[in-house]
Design an enzyme around this catalytic site. Sequence first.
Site, mmCIF file in Angstrom:
data_model
loop_
_atom_site.group_PDB
_atom_site.id
_atom_site.type_symbol
_atom_site.label_atom_id
_atom_site.label_comp_id
_atom_site.label_asym_id
_atom_site.label_seq_id
_atom_site.Cartn_x
_atom_site.Cartn_y
_atom_site.Cartn_z
ATOM 1 N N ASN A 174 1.910 -0.085 5.553
ATOM 2 C CA ASN A 174 2.242 -0.779 4.319
ATOM 3 C C ASN A 174 3.084 -1.970 4.715
ATOM 4 O O ASN A 174 4.034 -1.818 5.466
ATOM 5 C CB ASN A 174 3.044 0.153 3.405
ATOM 6 C CG ASN A 174 3.613 -0.581 2.217
ATOM 7 O OD1 ASN A 174 3.034 -1.541 1.742
ATOM 8 N ND2 ASN A 174 4.755 -0.125 1.730
ATOM 9 N N GLY A 175 2.698 -3.137 4.234
ATOM 10 C CA GLY A 175 3.484 -4.318 4.561
ATOM 11 C C GLY A 175 2.601 -5.503 4.823
ATOM 12 O O GLY A 175 1.437 -5.526 4.399
ATOM 13 N N GLY A 198 -1.733 1.529 -4.867
ATOM 14 C CA GLY A 198 -2.974 0.845 -4.515
ATOM 15 C C GLY A 198 -4.179 1.520 -5.133
ATOM 16 O O GLY A 198 -4.419 2.699 -4.892
ATOM 17 N N ASP A 227 10.815 -6.143 -20.201
ATOM 18 C CA ASP A 227 9.854 -5.946 -19.114
ATOM 19 C C ASP A 227 10.626 -5.892 -17.795
ATOM 20 O O ASP A 227 11.801 -6.272 -17.744
ATOM 21 C CB ASP A 227 8.816 -7.089 -19.077
ATOM 22 C CG ASP A 227 7.508 -6.635 -18.413
ATOM 23 O OD1 ASP A 227 7.486 -5.565 -17.795
ATOM 24 O OD2 ASP A 227 6.509 -7.369 -18.528
ATOM 25 N N ASP A 228 9.961 -5.434 -16.740
ATOM 26 C CA ASP A 228 10.671 -5.365 -15.463
ATOM 27 C C ASP A 228 10.801 -6.729 -14.813
ATOM 28 O O ASP A 228 11.777 -7.022 -14.134
ATOM 29 C CB ASP A 228 9.968 -4.381 -14.512
ATOM 30 C CG ASP A 228 8.533 -4.777 -14.254
ATOM 31 O OD1 ASP A 228 8.291 -5.566 -13.334
ATOM 32 O OD2 ASP A 228 7.660 -4.326 -15.005
ATOM 33 N N CYS A 260 0.815 -1.216 0.000
ATOM 34 C CA CYS A 260 0.000 0.000 0.000
ATOM 35 C C CYS A 260 0.841 1.255 0.000
ATOM 36 O O CYS A 260 2.056 1.208 -0.030
ATOM 37 C CB CYS A 260 -0.851 0.025 1.258
ATOM 38 S SG CYS A 260 -1.883 -1.402 1.423
ATOM 39 N N TYR A 289 10.071 -2.495 -9.675
ATOM 40 C CA TYR A 289 8.724 -2.359 -10.197
ATOM 41 C C TYR A 289 7.837 -1.388 -9.433
ATOM 42 O O TYR A 289 7.138 -0.583 -10.038
ATOM 43 C CB TYR A 289 8.040 -3.733 -10.197
ATOM 44 C CG TYR A 289 6.570 -3.685 -10.520
ATOM 45 C CD1 TYR A 289 6.137 -3.534 -11.836
ATOM 46 C CD2 TYR A 289 5.608 -3.768 -9.517
ATOM 47 C CE1 TYR A 289 4.774 -3.477 -12.134
ATOM 48 C CE2 TYR A 289 4.256 -3.712 -9.815
ATOM 49 C CZ TYR A 289 3.846 -3.573 -11.119
ATOM 50 O OH TYR A 289 2.517 -3.511 -11.413
#
Length: 491
Positions: free
Chosen positions: A107-108, A35, A368-369, A7, A262
């Site tokens: 976040n986590g 998010g 791409d990543d 998040c 990313y």
Amino acid sequence: MLAATMCGFISIFGPDGTDVVQDVLNGLLAIQHRGQDAAGVVTFGEKFEAKKGLGLVREVFEEKHLHRLRGPLAVGHVRYPTVGVGSDTDVQPFWLDFPVGVAMAHNGNVTNFLELKRRYFPQRGIYLNSNCDLEAVLYVFAAELMKRPRQGIGPEDVREAVAEVFRMVKGSYSVVGIVSGQGMFAFRDPFGIKPIIVGQKQTPEGTWFAVASESVVLDVAGYEILRDLRAGEMLWIGKDRKLHTVQVGGEPHRPCIFEYVYFARPDSTLDGVSVYQARLRLGERMGRSWQATGLDVDVVIPVPESARTAAQAMAETMGVPYREGFVKNRYVGRTFIMPSDKKRRDSVRQKLNPIRIEFEGKRVLILDDSIVRGHTSRQIVKIARQMGAKKVYLASYSPPLLYPCPYGIDMSTQREFIARGRTVEEVGKEIGADHLLFQDIDDMVEAVRGSERRDLVFCKACFEGSYPTGDVTEEMLRDIEQERLAAAKTE
Ligand code: AMP
């Protein structure tokens, strides 16, 4: 269903008499990429006021809410559910009015959440309401704070509460929050896996403090960046309006490397490393590795958006043109947001439309990543062939993803990783590419560190399976996998 989350958050403490909600919303818009599933804000003026809902920031908030969301203290959150489809009861921030007024967002992912929910809390007569792991952090924190004087909370009180969280709660969590009428706190788990950064701005009314999950939030809301919180560090700004930071926990700092690959915005700086520059360096190294294959290419094409920066550097290193061969429809949303596989597969074409002249008759190298399940790559290769490419080469500027992330990044279940149990050649065949190249793991680490932070040691568990917190068991990973499979079935 569990709602473990990757998040974004922001918390602000403005001078007396100010309303900080506008800054919070500006900040949330800047981290919308972290998010898109839900958003929420809790403010404290005279009492807690909240507005939360499912959807994008601009969908959840209307002007009328701003009249209600008053006061100099606020915390805001955008949610990205990594396990299951989140429900609106689990939208952050969470708050308690009694016995102590605390609002919090994080976040986590708390790795021992199920254990805390099933055993630790019931033994104390507490039954958690939500399926969100933040609730565990909130209760442990508030219970400890409650033991202290309610008026005039100081850094020592917050330190005790954070120390108790560190004792009880395992996993990764960067947390921000406010204590009603008293101040703002923040802390970063002892391994510092998730980013968190502090800023301030001066206005005629006084000093405004902000803590957010990415520096870009502070940039757009007009805050000067002070610094990242350290692993195991806490922050408290109380009525004295002084910034107090205390080192509470002491584990080796292991920031998530996938943030640079990313997740974070390129215009953010995390733990002193510019994400943009890290991606340029990732691209340069890929360019050199590609040259070693001896395969000639006519054009380098990124999978937008995240691979753009690295693809420019890769093309430049190889002396080959960089072209925007795919146009992204920004309004479809990230493919992972649609959790069932069918929806995800179908949406790649909706999201990325090719420009024929960049493919026709050419040897194209698509960057791409990362490659997770391989759905995106498979479709992209197919589209490139339909557009008449002579050769379709694929490269990922991160190494093969092989292990689930229990710290909050949606990495799918073990059996879904396309690279699991396959050689690179086999993955290339599965995807249908004429050649596939992954970034070497040491190259990735060197590229992200650059010369800016030679000392950084990252969490790269998703690539190599060693989990820094040391508490991740097979059972825990199976639990996460079960949740995800159950979630996929209910869609
Ligand atoms: P896949 O199609 O399953 O191989 O997924 C790879 C694509 O998903 C890449 O284009 C990445 O940019 C993107 N991606 C990788 N990791 C994540 C993640 N945790 N959340 C959302 N998207 C991701």
